[in-house]
Design a protein around this motif. Sequence first.
Motif, PDB file in Angstrom:
ATOM      1  N   SER A  43       0.818  -1.211   0.000  1.00  0.00           N
ATOM      2  CA  SER A  43       0.000   0.000   0.000  1.00  0.00           C
ATOM      3  C   SER A  43       0.853   1.262   0.000  1.00  0.00           C
ATOM      4  N   MET A  44       2.143   1.147  -0.297  1.00  0.00           N
ATOM      5  CA  MET A  44       3.010   2.324  -0.337  1.00  0.00           C
ATOM      6  C   MET A  44       2.508   3.304  -1.390  1.00  0.00           C
ATOM      7  N   ASN A  45       2.670   4.594  -1.119  1.00  0.00           N
ATOM      8  CA  ASN A  45       2.229   5.640  -2.030  1.00  0.00           C
ATOM      9  C   ASN A  45       3.138   5.676  -3.262  1.00  0.00           C
ATOM     10  N   LEU A  46       2.530   5.636  -4.415  1.00  0.00           N
ATOM     11  CA  LEU A  46       3.249   5.723  -5.679  1.00  0.00           C
ATOM     12  C   LEU A  46       3.426   7.190  -6.033  1.00  0.00           C
ATOM     13  N   GLU A  47       4.636   7.591  -6.440  1.00  0.00           N
ATOM     14  CA  GLU A  47       4.893   8.964  -6.864  1.00  0.00           C
ATOM     15  C   GLU A  47       5.224   8.987  -8.340  1.00  0.00           C
ATOM     16  N   ILE A  48       4.617   9.940  -9.045  1.00  0.00           N
ATOM     17  CA  ILE A  48       4.889  10.144 -10.460  1.00  0.00           C
ATOM     18  C   ILE A  48       5.357  11.580 -10.619  1.00  0.00           C
ATOM     19  N   HIS A  49       6.423  11.788 -11.394  1.00  0.00           N
ATOM     20  CA  HIS A  49       6.978  13.121 -11.598  1.00  0.00           C
ATOM     21  C   HIS A  49       6.748  13.560 -13.036  1.00  0.00           C
ATOM     22  N   MET A  50       6.409  14.833 -13.176  1.00  0.00           N
ATOM     23  CA  MET A  50       6.101  15.425 -14.474  1.00  0.00           C
ATOM     24  C   MET A  50       6.707  16.829 -14.479  1.00  0.00           C
ATOM     25  N   VAL A  51       7.032  17.345 -15.661  1.00  0.00           N
ATOM     26  CA  VAL A  51       7.547  18.705 -15.780  1.00  0.00           C
ATOM     27  C   VAL A  51       6.761  19.472 -16.832  1.00  0.00           C
ATOM     28  N   THR A  52       6.850  20.799 -16.753  1.00  0.00           N
ATOM     29  CA  THR A  52       6.306  21.634 -17.816  1.00  0.00           C
ATOM     30  C   THR A  52       7.440  21.904 -18.795  1.00  0.00           C
ATOM     31  N   THR A  84       0.681  10.157  -5.812  1.00  0.00           N
ATOM     32  CA  THR A  84       1.006  11.577  -5.741  1.00  0.00           C
ATOM     33  C   THR A  84       1.641  11.970  -7.064  1.00  0.00           C
ATOM     34  N   LEU A  85       1.009  12.923  -7.748  1.00  0.00           N
ATOM     35  CA  LEU A  85       1.549  13.455  -8.994  1.00  0.00           C
ATOM     36  C   LEU A  85       2.299  14.732  -8.647  1.00  0.00           C
ATOM     37  N   ASN A  86       3.621  14.725  -8.852  1.00  0.00           N
ATOM     38  CA  ASN A  86       4.464  15.890  -8.588  1.00  0.00           C
ATOM     39  C   ASN A  86       4.779  16.556  -9.922  1.00  0.00           C
ATOM     40  N   ILE A  87       4.309  17.793 -10.092  1.00  0.00           N
ATOM     41  CA  ILE A  87       4.580  18.529 -11.327  1.00  0.00           C
ATOM     42  C   ILE A  87       5.581  19.633 -11.009  1.00  0.00           C
ATOM     43  N   PRO A 117      -2.414  14.935  -4.799  1.00  0.00           N
ATOM     44  CA  PRO A 117      -2.815  13.574  -4.416  1.00  0.00           C
ATOM     45  C   PRO A 117      -3.944  13.099  -5.334  1.00  0.00           C
ATOM     46  N   LEU A 118      -3.793  11.909  -5.861  1.00  0.00           N
ATOM     47  CA  LEU A 118      -4.791  11.347  -6.782  1.00  0.00           C
ATOM     48  C   LEU A 118      -5.201   9.955  -6.324  1.00  0.00           C
TER      49      LEU A 118
END
Length: 149
Positions: A43-52, A84-87, A117-118
Amino acid sequence: MRFVLIKKKWILIGAVLFALAGFGGWYYFNPLADTTLKMENSSMNLEIHMVTGEFKSKTADGKEIEAYRWDPGTIYIPQGKQVTLNIHGVNGNEHPFRIEGTEIKGVVKKGSKTAIPLKFEEEGIYRLICDTHSHHGQGVPMVAYIVVD
């Protein structure tokens, strides 16, 4: 008495195959591989990273054209999993955004990170839309796709 002649290349090929089989066996039976699989299913939180990002160019007549984008342009999220989506704001001063089909809204500012958070309960494709660059009249629309499966 008979002699068997083995060419050097066959010895080399045999050594490479033996090494690959040995490594494959080690990886398959390695206890750490089982731990890795358990972590993926926990159940660990998945993190996704995105940039502009921004692309600029000039046409043959000297007119400057530009396009902003989210990078990566498509992300995949497991249904029902907390993510968690980190932009990270790299190009453009700010990008007010919304995620279509949800109540999620926010702003990504240059030089900072916006954490969103999603958790999607419904499968589907959700569009992440920058309201500043949302239609063709302002250049190419700045849209990313969130695929929930």
